[in-house]
Design an enzyme around this catalytic site. Structure first.
Site, PDB file in Angstrom:
ATOM      1  N   HIS A 101      44.210  39.902  46.974  1.00  0.00           N
ATOM      2  CA  HIS A 101      44.629  38.502  47.131  1.00  0.00           C
ATOM      3  C   HIS A 101      45.599  38.058  46.034  1.00  0.00           C
ATOM      4  CE1 HIS A 101      41.131  37.503  44.399  1.00  0.00           C
ATOM      5  NE2 HIS A 101      41.981  36.586  43.977  1.00  0.00           N
ATOM      6  N   ASP A 140      39.517  43.496  49.718  1.00  0.00           N
ATOM      7  CA  ASP A 140      40.269  42.792  48.679  1.00  0.00           C
ATOM      8  C   ASP A 140      40.532  43.726  47.498  1.00  0.00           C
ATOM      9  OD1 ASP A 140      41.536  40.830  47.259  1.00  0.00           O
ATOM     10  OD2 ASP A 140      39.714  39.712  46.741  1.00  0.00           O
ATOM     11  N   SER A 158      40.519  37.050  38.604  1.00  0.00           N
ATOM     12  CA  SER A 158      40.648  37.866  39.815  1.00  0.00           C
ATOM     13  C   SER A 158      41.335  39.191  39.509  1.00  0.00           C
ATOM     14  CB  SER A 158      41.469  37.121  40.870  1.00  0.00           C
ATOM     15  OG  SER A 158      40.759  36.032  41.386  1.00  0.00           O
TER      16      SER A 158
END
Length: 257
Positions: free
Chosen positions: A67, A111, A207
């Site tokens: 992402h 992801d 992330s």
């Protein structure tokens, strides 16, 4: 008058506490030791801004979250824990993105993304890759792992210039899915740690960073509950790296994607 006195005392207290008043951590973490976590990479855009974490798995590849591609990653920085101390000539590497072909959004899984460095990283006392699991991971419930990153120090806060690390307990996947069920049906390719039963966890900007258990990177920071880092709430969710070992090995073998 009394209100004004209270405000003065509060201001004086915050002034004395300085930057520690609101914390200076990932979420309840601390500065990462300079001699450790040498695999960490800051994934950056073409303006040189930190957008995601990542980690070196070989001298020519960094692993991160798929992402993160929404923020247009163009380079990674290796070899520093302080993003204010970057030598672009020796620490910055341009990258090619190798997003997992089945990725649509983090809530549906897959992801994970590899970043191919424009040239091999120079491995030394400041830069070292981290091991990946060789088979399906087997981690005990509540086992102590750690998550590392330069992300927000609180919900809606700001990025940390200094790399932060915090210990997080591993959460059984059945428990994790049960806790998440009212909000989101979790995909099968995830693992969970932190954010639940503890005030420790990750936040936005972390992330793509690793969940490290027993010296191996077993997960990739994926998502939390609606960007809410005020823990405890529901467990933090990571991509389970062991589910993607073949995909990773194929790309590493080809040295391309």
């Amino acid at each position: 008058m009394m209100h004004a006195l209270h405000m003065f005392l509060l201001f004086h207290l915050l002034t004395c506490l300085g930057p520690n008043a609101l914390g200076s951590e990932i979420i309840n973490g601390k500065n990462a030791p300079e001699a450790l976590m040498l695999y960490m990479a800051s994934v950056q855009n073409n303006m040189g801004d930190h957008i995601c974490g990542g980690f070196l798995i070989r001298e020519d590849f960094v692993l991160t979250a798929a992402h993160c591609i929404r923020s247009n990653p163009t380079s990674v920085v290796l070899g520093t824990h302080n993003l204010k101390k970057v030598d672009n000539r020796t620490m910055r590497y341009n990258v090619k993105t190798c997003k997992h072909p089945s990725f649509k959004n983090e809530r549906q899984g897959n992801d994970i993304m590899l970043l191919k460095l424009s040239k091999n990283a120079r491995l030394d006392k400041r830069v070292k890759p981290i091991r990946l699991p060789k088979t399906v991971i087997k981690i005990k419930d509540n086992a102590k792992c750690r998550v590392v990153g330069w992300g927000f120090i609180r919900t809606g806060g700001e990025l940390s210039n200094k790399l932060q690390v915090v210990d997080v307990p591993f959460v059984n996947l059945t428990v994790c899915k049960t806790r998440w069920r009212p909000l989101n049906e979790l995909p099968d390719d995830v693992i969970c740690a932190g954010g639940y039963g503890t005030k420790n966890g990750f936040c936005q900007g972390d992330s793509g960073g690793p969940l490290v258990c027993g010296g191996e990177a077993v997960g990739v920071v994926s998502f939390n509950m609606n960007r809410n880092c005020d823990y405890p709430n529901v467990p933090n969710v990571y991509t389970n790296i062991s589910k993607y070992l073949k995909w990773i090995k194929d790309i590493l073998k080809k040295k391309n994607c």
